[in-house]
Design an enzyme around this catalytic site. Sequence first.
Site, mmCIF file in Angstrom:
data_model
loop_
_atom_site.group_PDB
_atom_site.id
_atom_site.type_symbol
_atom_site.label_atom_id
_atom_site.label_comp_id
_atom_site.label_asym_id
_atom_site.label_seq_id
_atom_site.Cartn_x
_atom_site.Cartn_y
_atom_site.Cartn_z
ATOM 1 C CG HIS A 1 -2.005 -1.020 1.157
ATOM 2 N ND1 HIS A 1 -2.895 -1.138 0.118
ATOM 3 C CD2 HIS A 1 -2.321 -2.015 2.027
ATOM 4 C CE1 HIS A 1 -3.720 -2.144 0.344
ATOM 5 N NE2 HIS A 1 -3.391 -2.702 1.494
ATOM 6 C CD GLU B 1 -4.240 -9.224 4.846
ATOM 7 O OE1 GLU B 1 -4.332 -8.036 5.253
ATOM 8 O OE2 GLU B 1 -3.446 -9.557 3.961
ATOM 9 C CG ASP C 1 -7.362 -5.761 4.780
ATOM 10 O OD1 ASP C 1 -8.334 -5.192 4.261
ATOM 11 O OD2 ASP C 1 -6.200 -5.603 4.381
#
Length: 256
Positions: A46, A151, A177
Amino acid sequence: MALPRLRSRLGDGGFVLSSWLGIPEPLVHEAFLRADFDAATFDVQHGLLDVASLRDGIERAVLLGRPALVRLPIEDRSLAARCLDFGATGLIMPMIETAEDARAFVSVVKYPPTGLRSYGPTRAAQLHGYDDRNAYVPEARTETLAFAMIETSAALDNLPEILAIDGLDGVFVGPSDLSIALSGNGTLDPRSETTESAIRQIAASAASADKIAAIYAATPQDVQRYRGYGYRLACVGSDFGVLAAGAAALAKAAAG
């Protein structure tokens, strides 16, 4: 020099605190590497890092005496192997949901006989101070660590099988998540009781399997709580967050 003995530091009673870096800026990396963190984790999934800034960040971490970990893009096993050759000590693979996912990850990052990592650690051996790069290989088998991110609901359901994979050193929890996956309606709430219960369960399962439990923590308070659950590695905050909060605090204080 040699590969950082991160595994021994994560042993019984050990704890490692890592920064979380996603900005491709050398001065930002250096500021966090000179701070009192035990390690640095580069977020490629990310963050804004490309391969060149990631390579340079890993190099900078090693030269400043910090183990470098990398959170990879989803299923990017080719980059995983390259990161180790760049000199990384630990890898975090997102969205591992099954034992087969974990096995595929391990296969590319562990040297035979555990996996099928291709030989070519020229820069890694040089950075870590091995005069004979062949001496790097036996140490890399134990001292480069592979973490599967837990996750999703499927990952939680398959956790015992994931933890049983030979060569997988531990699991890394993504509370955000995980909270979305467990909420039933897509709600983000990483501190909900449902998520906290799963976080505690993952730590206990990892300990029972003699694997390392690691986690992302949004705040220092989260770090301390997770450490109490048995997590031995925590990545806290982010360079983005620290810069934004620092800038806002400075402007507010100066404005009176």
